[in-house]
Design a protein around this motif. Structure first.
Motif, PDB file in Angstrom:
ATOM      1  N   ARG A  59       0.826  -1.214   0.000  1.00 42.94           N
ATOM      2  CA  ARG A  59       0.000   0.000   0.000  1.00 42.94           C
ATOM      3  C   ARG A  59       0.860   1.263   0.000  1.00 42.94           C
ATOM      4  O   ARG A  59       0.396   2.329  -0.372  1.00 42.94           O
ATOM      5  N   THR A 103     -10.975  13.798  -2.700  1.00 40.22           N
ATOM      6  CA  THR A 103     -10.595  12.713  -1.801  1.00 40.22           C
ATOM      7  C   THR A 103      -9.096  12.694  -1.520  1.00 40.22           C
ATOM      8  O   THR A 103      -8.295  13.183  -2.325  1.00 40.22           O
ATOM      9  N   THR A 137      -7.826   9.657  -0.791  1.00 39.58           N
ATOM     10  CA  THR A 137      -7.519   8.241  -0.983  1.00 39.58           C
ATOM     11  C   THR A 137      -6.654   8.022  -2.218  1.00 39.58           C
ATOM     12  O   THR A 137      -6.608   8.862  -3.123  1.00 39.58           O
ATOM     13  N   THR A 138      -5.993   6.872  -2.237  1.00 45.04           N
ATOM     14  CA  THR A 138      -5.204   6.472  -3.401  1.00 45.04           C
ATOM     15  C   THR A 138      -5.502   5.013  -3.705  1.00 45.04           C
ATOM     16  O   THR A 138      -6.038   4.286  -2.878  1.00 45.04           O
ATOM     17  N   GLU A 139      -5.153   4.605  -4.912  1.00 44.25           N
ATOM     18  CA  GLU A 139      -5.236   3.188  -5.260  1.00 44.25           C
ATOM     19  C   GLU A 139      -4.109   2.848  -6.226  1.00 44.25           C
ATOM     20  O   GLU A 139      -3.551   3.732  -6.894  1.00 44.25           O
ATOM     21  N   ALA A 162      -6.155  -0.835  -2.696  1.00 44.84           N
ATOM     22  CA  ALA A 162      -6.153   0.438  -1.970  1.00 44.84           C
ATOM     23  C   ALA A 162      -4.740   0.775  -1.519  1.00 44.84           C
ATOM     24  O   ALA A 162      -4.021  -0.080  -1.001  1.00 44.84           O
ATOM     25  N   SER A 218      -3.431   6.529   2.359  1.00 41.15           N
ATOM     26  CA  SER A 218      -4.163   7.779   2.133  1.00 41.15           C
ATOM     27  C   SER A 218      -3.280   8.994   2.388  1.00 41.15           C
ATOM     28  O   SER A 218      -2.414   8.975   3.269  1.00 41.15           O
TER      29      SER A 218
END
Length: 645
Positions: A309, A589, A591-593, A604, A607
Motif C-alpha cells: 500500500r 478525496t 484516498t489512493t489506489e 487500496a 491515504s
C-alpha cells in the motif's frame, strides 16, 4: 598453529594430505548444513475467524504447523481482555471479560532459524454467536485399509463450536473427536463411497458440512489437487487468510512447493495450507504445489503476487508550496529538482515558477515566466531545458506563445509561437528530440476545439505545422509515446461531446489511424507502463483500460472509485499510483489506489493527509512520488506529500 602433515614428508605427499584435510573439512561442513535447524512453516489455527461471548470460556484454539520445532509463540496486537496465548504451545484460551470489535491478530511462531505467521480474526460480543461456517481439510477422500489416515481437522468461523457429531457412523476404525471435530484412526475394512454430515453445535446454533469418504483395500494416488484461491494478490505486512487445498482420490500425506513461496509465506507440509505474512512486494509468479502419498501425486498451480500500500511521510512532511496553485505543471529536472510552473492561484493565473529540492526539503523561487498561464504543458527536452507551451492567460483567453526554461542560467527565453492558441492540449517528447503538440481548445468566442498538430524543434526553436491533423478535434485527452516512436491520442472531449476513439499519429506526417476506444469522459488521463502498454481512465466511470500497441486491443479493469482529475503515475517498480481527484458528491478525496499490471487488479493504497484534485505528481530520483498542490473544493491546497511505494 599445528601443521596438518609432518614437516618431513615430501612435497607431493604434503599436497595429498592437505587436499585430504580440505575434503574432510568440506564434508564436515556439509553434514553441519544438513543438521541445521529448519524454520517453522505453514502455521494456521483451527478457527481462523471466531466470535466469542463475554463471560464464557472459549474452546481452545490450537495451532498446527510443519517445518522446524517451534520454540515460542507471540501475538500482535494483544488479545482481547481475558484471552491469552500460551507462549510454549501457541494455544489461545481463556474467558473474555469485555466486548471487543472484530480485529485481525498476527500470531508468530519462532525458532532460531526463522518465523512463521498466521492470521486469527477475533470478535467478542455480549451474546453468544452461532457458528458461521465449517469446513474440513479433505472433503472428498479415499482411505486405505490398514493405513493410518492423516488427521482430518476442521476449521470454522463465527461462534466457536463446542461439540461435533457425525451421521452416519464413520467407517470401522475411524473416529470423530466430539470436542475438536478431528477425524482420525486406521480403517479396518473397505467401505463404499458414502456421504457423511458433520454437525458443529454451540448454544446459539449449528452448522453442517458434508464429507465424502471411501475406504479401499489398496493405496490410491491422489486424483486431483486444487486450492481455494488459485490467483492471489497479497499485501505486505498483512497476514493472509489461509489458502487451503482441496483434493480427491487417495489421501495426501505430504505437500511440497516450487519455487519457494514469497518471503513471509510458508506451506504446511502436512496439511498443504499456505499461511503467513508477506514481507516484500513481488510480481505475480506461478507456484506448483505437489501433493503426494505412497501411490503417486497430484499437483496444482497457483498464481501468487504481493503488492504494497505504500506510505506517506508524516514525521517530516515536504515543505508546503510557497504559492498554492492548481491547473499547473510540474517537471523533474535532470538534477532531481522539481520545477513548478504557472497555474491558478487565489490571485488568479500566475507566471511564477518555483524549484523544490527533495534533498534539502526546500522551495526557492525560479525566474518568472514571461507569460502567466494555466492549462499549459511543460516538457523536459533532451538537453535538460523545459519547453512551456500554450495555456490560458486570462479568463477565456488562450495563448499560442511558448518559452524555454534553462535550469543552469535560471532564465526564460521566448521562442516562436504555435500556429494556434490552445489549452488542455498534449505535448509529447519524441525519440528524435522534437515535441509533438496536439489538440486542445480555445474558449474565446465559439469555444473552438483543435484538431491541429505541430512539431517543435529545440535546435531551431521553431514550430512546423503537421500536414495531417487529428481526425477528430479533442481537448483534455491523453497522449502516449508508443514503442514504435509514434503517438497514441486517447479520448477527451469536443463540441460534440465525449470522444470515444483513439488514433495513432504517425510522426512522419503520413496521417493518423483511427480505432474505437472504450474510454468516455470529460477528462482522459493516461500513463505508459514499463512494458510499453498504456493505462487510461476518465472521470465518467471507475473503469480503466490498458492498451496493447502490438495487438491494438484494450483490456478492462475495475478501479475502487470513480475519480475526476486525480494524478496518475507509473512507479519505478511498474505499478501505477492514482491519487486524489474528485469523487461522488464533489468531494476531493485523499484516498489512493494502485494498479498491479501483472494481475490487472487494483489495491487500496495509503491515504494522503489532504484531499485534492487537479494536483501534480512527480516521480523523484529515489522512486518516491511527490504530490503537490491542487484544489480542495474551497481553495488551493498548499501541502506537499511524499509517497514511498
Amino acid at each position: 598453529m599445528r601443521s596438518l602433515y609432518p614437516a618431513s614428508l615430501p612435497a607431493s605427499h604434503r599436497t595429498f594430505f592437505l587436499l585430504l584435510a580440505l575434503l574432510f573439512t568440506c564434508l564436515l561442513s556439509a553434514c553441519n548444513d544438513d543438521d541445521a535447524p529448519q524454520p517453522p512453516a505453514g502455521l494456521t489455527y483451527g478457527m481462523t475467524s471466531a466470535i466469542y461471548q463475554v463471560g464464557t470460556a472459549i474452546v481452545a484454539n490450537r495451532p498446527t504447523a510443519s517445518g522446524g520445532a517451534i520454540d515460542r509463540y507471540a501475538v500482535s496486537p494483544a488479545l482481547p481482555a481475558g484471552l491469552s496465548l500460551d507462549a510454549a504451545t501457541g494455544v489461545i484460551s481463556g474467558t473474555p471479560t469485555a466486548a471487543s470489535a472484530s480485529t485481525v491478530y498476527t500470531v508468530m511462531a519462532q525458532n532460531a532459524a526463522g518465523t512463521a505467521t498466521a492470521r486469527v480474526q477475533i470478535e467478542v460480543r455480549g451474546a453468544a454467536a452461532a457458528p458461521a461456517a465449517l469446513t474440513y481439510r479433505e472433503t472428498t477422500v479415499t482411505y486405505t485399509v490398514g493405513a493410518a489416515i492423516p488427521a482430518n481437522a476442521p476449521t470454522s468461523s463465527g461462534g466457536p463450536i463446542t461439540t461435533y457429531a457425525i451421521a452416519p457412523a464413520l467407517p470401522a476404525g475411524l473416529t470423530l473427536d466430539a470436542q475438536t471435530g478431528i477425524i482420525s484412526g486406521t480403517p479396518t475394512a473397505a467401505a463404499p463411497a458414502t456421504t457423511y454430515t458433520v454437525t458443529g453445535t454451540n448454544v446459539a446454533g449449528t452448522v453442517t458440512v458434508t464429507l465424502r469418504i471411501t475406504v479401499q483395500l489398496a493405496v490410491a494416488a491422489p486424483a486431483s489437487l486444487s486450492y481455494a484461491t488459485a490467483n492471489a494478490l497479497y499485501v505486505t505486512t498483512e497476514p493472509i487468510t489461509p489458502n487451503t487445498p482441496v483434493s480427491t482420490g487417495g489421501p495426501i500425506a505430504s505437500f511440497t512447493v516450487s519455487p519457494a513461496l514469497p518471503a513471509g509465506l510458508s506451506l504446511n507440509a502436512n496439511t498443504g495450507a499456505i499461511t503467513g505474512t508477506p514481507a516484500a512486494r513481488q510480481p505475480s509468479a506461478t507456484y506448483t504445489i505437489v501433493g503426494s502419498n505412497a501411490a503417486g501425486s497430484a499437483q496444482a498451480q497457483l498464481q501468487i503476487g504481493v503488492t504494497a500500500r505504500g506510505s506517506f511521510s508524516t514525521a517530516t512532511p515536504p515543505a508546503p508550496m510557497p504559492l498554492p496553485v492548481h491547473y499547473f505543471a510540474a517537471t523533474r529536472l535532470p538534477n532531481g529538482i522539481v520545477l513548478v510552473t504557472g497555474g491558478f492561484s487565489a490571485g488568479g493565473i500566475t507566471n511564477s515558477a518555483w524549484l523544490y529540492d527533495p534533498n534539502a526539503n526546500a522551495w526557492s523561487p525560479a525566474a518568472s515566466m514571461t507569460t502567466p498561464r494555466n492549462g499549459h504543458t511543460a516538457t523536459l527536452l533532451s538537453d535538460g531545458r523545459v519547453l512551456v507551451a500554450g495555456g490560458q492567460i486570462a479568463t477565456s483567453t488562450e495563448t499560442a506563445t511558448a518559452e524555454i526554461f534553462d535550469p543552469l542560467a535560471n532564465t526564460w527565453t521566448p521562442v516562436a509561437s504555435m500556429s494556434e492558441t490552445r489549452e488542455n492540449h498534449t505535448a509529447t517528447l519524441l525519440g528524435n528530440g522534437k515535441v509533438l503538440v496536439a489538440g486542445g481548445f480555445d474558449l474565446s468566442g465559439a469555444h473552438t476545439f483543435r484538431a491541429g498538430m505541430e512539431l517543435f524543434d529545440p535546435v531551431t526553436a521553431t514550430w512546423t505545422q503537421m500536414t495531417h491533423p487529428l481526425s477528430t478535434p479533442r481537448g483534455q485527452h491523453a497522449a502516449a509515446l508508443l514503442p514504435d516512436g509514434n503517438v497514441l491520442m486517447v479520448g477527451g472531449v469536443n463540441s460534440s461531446g465525449f470522444v470515444t476513439s483513439a488514433e495513432r499519429v504517425a510522426i512522419d506526417d503520413s496521417g493518423t489511424t483511427v480505432q474505437p476506444a472504450p474510454i468516455s469522459g470529460n477528462v482522459t488521463m493516461g500513463t505508459v507502463l514499463n512494458d510499453g502498454t498504456i493505462l487510461a481512465t476518465s472521470d465518467r466511470s471507475n473503469n480503466a483500460y490498458r492498451y496493447d500497441p502490438a495487438t491494438a486491443t484494450w483490456t478492462a479493469s475495475t478501479m475502487l472509485a470513480t475519480r475526476a482529475i486525480p494524478t496518475i503515475t507509473t512507479l519505478a517498480d511498474g505499478r501505477v499510483l492514482v491519487a486524489g481527484g474528485t469523487i461522488s458528491g464533489g468531494v476531493r478525496t485523499n484516498t489512493t489506489e494502485i494498479y498491479n499490471p501483472d494481475t490487472n487488479t487494483w489495491t487500496a493504497g495509503a491515504s494522503m493527509t489532504d484531499g485534492r484534485g487537479a494536483a501534480q505528481a512527480v516521480v523523484l530520483a529515489d522512486g518516491s512520488v511527490l504530490i503537490m498542490g491542487g484544489f480542495s473544493g474551497s481553495g488551493e491546497v498548499s501541502s506537499v506529500e511524499r509517497y514511498t511505494p
